[in-house]
Motif scaffolding. Structure first.
Motif, PDB file in Angstrom:
ATOM      1  N   LEU A   1       0.968   5.153 -12.578  1.00  0.00           N
ATOM      2  CA  LEU A   1       2.084   5.705 -11.819  1.00  0.00           C
ATOM      3  C   LEU A   1       1.653   6.075 -10.400  1.00  0.00           C
ATOM      4  CD1 LEU A   1       3.729   7.998 -14.528  1.00  0.00           C
ATOM      5  CD2 LEU A   1       4.647   5.861 -13.620  1.00  0.00           C
ATOM      6  N   ALA A   2       0.503   6.715 -10.277  1.00  0.00           N
ATOM      7  CA  ALA A   2       0.004   7.094  -8.962  1.00  0.00           C
ATOM      8  C   ALA A   2      -0.339   5.860  -8.134  1.00  0.00           C
ATOM      9  CB  ALA A   2      -1.215   7.998  -9.102  1.00  0.00           C
ATOM     10  N   LEU A   3      -0.904   4.860  -8.785  1.00  0.00           N
ATOM     11  CA  LEU A   3      -1.236   3.617  -8.082  1.00  0.00           C
ATOM     12  C   LEU A   3       0.019   2.955  -7.520  1.00  0.00           C
ATOM     13  CD1 LEU A   3      -3.403   1.427  -7.429  1.00  0.00           C
ATOM     14  CD2 LEU A   3      -2.787   0.370  -9.612  1.00  0.00           C
ATOM     15  N   GLY A   4       1.080   2.876  -8.348  1.00  0.00           N
ATOM     16  CA  GLY A   4       2.315   2.272  -7.877  1.00  0.00           C
ATOM     17  C   GLY A   4       2.978   3.074  -6.780  1.00  0.00           C
ATOM     18  N   ALA A   5       3.038   4.394  -6.956  1.00  0.00           N
ATOM     19  CA  ALA A   5       3.661   5.244  -5.940  1.00  0.00           C
ATOM     20  C   ALA A   5       2.929   5.131  -4.613  1.00  0.00           C
ATOM     21  CB  ALA A   5       3.673   6.698  -6.413  1.00  0.00           C
TER      22      ALA A   5
END
Length: 358
Positions: free
Chosen positions: A190-194
Motif C-alpha cells: 500500500l505504501a509503495l503504491g501510494a
C-alpha cells in the motif's frame, strides 16, 4: 494490510511460483479497459492533465488505505534507499508510462495503442535473464523475435510515427517498473503504491503545466465517473495485484499474462468506440498475441523441467519394498523384486531424463 512477503525469486537459483490466474485475469481486464476510458475522459480534459489526475486519485486512495491499515504512518519506509526506489518507480512506472500511454491514443487507435503499450513481456525476457538469472529458453527467444515482427506490422499503418513510438515508450516504462519491483520486497504494498502514484502524479502535473498550460477540465458527471473508474478499478487495484505477483513469481510468468490486455483493448475499441481494424493491424495483433502465448507456454514448460517430475516407476518400487503398496492383480510378474540400493530410499525426481534418478 500486512507487509507482503519477500520475493521467492531473488536470484536465478530460486524456484519461482507461476502467476495466479485469477489475479492476472483481473489485471488484464482492468488494464484492457483503460484505453476506452482514456478516450472518453479526454473529451473533458487535456491528455497530460487527465493522466496526472489518474495517478493522483489512485495515489490518494492508496494513501488513505495505508494510513488506515497502519494506524498512522507506520507502514511507510524510513530509509533513503527505499524512497529512492519509490522515486525511480514513480518516474518510470507512472510519469513516463502514463504520459506515453495517454498521448499514444491521440496518434493511433486504442487497439493499436493497447497492443504496443502492452508488449512488456517481449521487452523483459532478456533483462530478467541478465538481472535475475531467469534464463530464457529457445522458444522464449523465438517468441521475442516473432513479437517484434508483429509490432512492426501494427506500427506500420501509423507510419511508425508519434502514436506508435509513445505506446512503445509506455511499454518500456512498465517493463522497467516490473524489473524494479523485485527490489521493493521490503516495502509495504500500500505504501509503495501510494508513494509512486503521488510522486509520479505530481511530476506529471508539472509536465502538464509546462506543455498544456493551466488545466481546462469540464467536471461533468461523466468525467467524474470515468476518472473514478479509471483511477480506482483500473489503476489502484490492478497495480496492487501486479506488484504482489511480481514479488512471488517469475517476471516472465507474470508479464506474459498481459497478452490478454491487447485483446480486451481491441475488442472494446471496436465495440464501444466503433474503431476499425485494418488487415495489417489485425495480422500484427494476431502475431503479437501468438508471440506472447509462445513466451508464456515456454515459461510454464521451463517451470515443469526445473521443478522436476516424479519417477513413477521408482515410486512403485519404493512402495513395494516398504510394504505400503497393494499388489497389482493385472501384473504379469507375481514375485516381488528385492529392494536394492537406490530403490529402498525415498523416490527421486527426474531432471535430466528418464535414465537419471539422482
Amino acid at each position: 494490510m500486512p507487509d507482503a512477503p519477500r520475493s521467492s525469486v531473488s536470484s536465478g537459483t530460486g524456484r519461482a511460483s507461476r502467476a495466479r490466474p485469477g489475479r492476472m485475469l483481473v489485471i488484464a481486464l482492468a488494464w484492457g479497459s483503460c484505453f476506452a476510458l482514456v478516450m472518453w475522459g479526454m473529451r473533458d480534459a487535456p491528455v497530460l492533465w487527465f493522466a496526472a489526475l489518474r495517478a493522483l486519485v489512485a495515489g490518494a486512495a492508496l494513501l488513505v488505505a495505508t494510513l488506515v491499515a497502519g494506524r498512522g504512518g507506520r507502514l511507510f519506509p524510513r530509509g533513503r534507499a527505499a524512497w529512492g526506489l519509490i522515486g525511480v518507480l514513480a518516474a518510470t512506472n507512472v510519469t513516463v508510462a502514463f504520459a506515453a500511454m495517454f498521448a499514444s491514443v491521440t496518434g493511433v487507435t486504442t487497439g493499436v495503442a493497447a497492443v504496443l503499450s502492452n508488449s512488456t513481456p517481449l521487452l523483459v525476457v532478456l533483462p530478467a535473464w541478465w538481472l535475475f538469472g531467469e534464463r530464457p529458453r529457445f522458444a522464449e527467444i523465438a517468441g521475442v523475435a516473432l513479437g517484434f515482427g508483429g509490432l512492426l506490422l501494427v506500427a506500420a499503418p501509423a507510419g511508425g510515427g508519434r502514436g506508435a513510438g509513445l505506446a512503445l515508450a509506455a511499454a518500456l516504462g512498465i517493463g522497467a517498473g516490473a524489473l524494479l519491483a523485485r527490489r521493493s520486497s521490503g516495502v509495504n504494498l500500500l505504501a509503495l503504491g501510494a508513494g509512486q502514484f503521488l510522486l509520479g502524479g505530481v511530476a506529471l502535473a508539472g509536465v502538464a503545466a509546462l506543455v498544456e498550460g493551466p488545466p481546462t477540465i469540464t467536471w461533468s458527471a461523466r468525467f467524474v465517473a470515468v476518472l473514478a473508474v479509471l483511477a480506482l478499478a483500473a489503476t489502484a487495484l490492478p497495480y496492487l495485484l501486479w506488484f504482489a505477483e511480481l514479488r512471488r513469481a517469475s517476471i516472465t510468468s507474470v508479464t506474459a499474462w498481459t497478452l490478454l490486455v491487447p485483446v480486451v483493448g481491441v475488442v472494446l475499441g471496436v465495440v464501444l468506440l466503433g474503431e476499425r481494424v485494418t488487415l495489417a493491424e489485425g495480422i500484427g495483433d494476431a502475431i503479437v498475441v501468438a508471440a506472447l502465448a509462445v513466451v508464456a507456454y515456454a515459461n510454464r514448460a521451463s517451470r515443469r523441467v526445473e521443478g522436476g517430475e516424479p519417477d513413477l516407476d521408482q515410486i512403485r518400487r519404493y512402495e513395494s519394498c516398504m510394504g505400503t503398496r497393494r499388489p497389482d492383480p493385472a501384473a504379469s510378474v507375481s514375485t516381488p523384486r528385492p529392494c536394492s540400493r537406490g530403490t529402498g530410499g525415498s523416490p527421486t525426481r527426474r531432471r535430466g531424463g528418464p535414465g537419471r534418478s539422482g
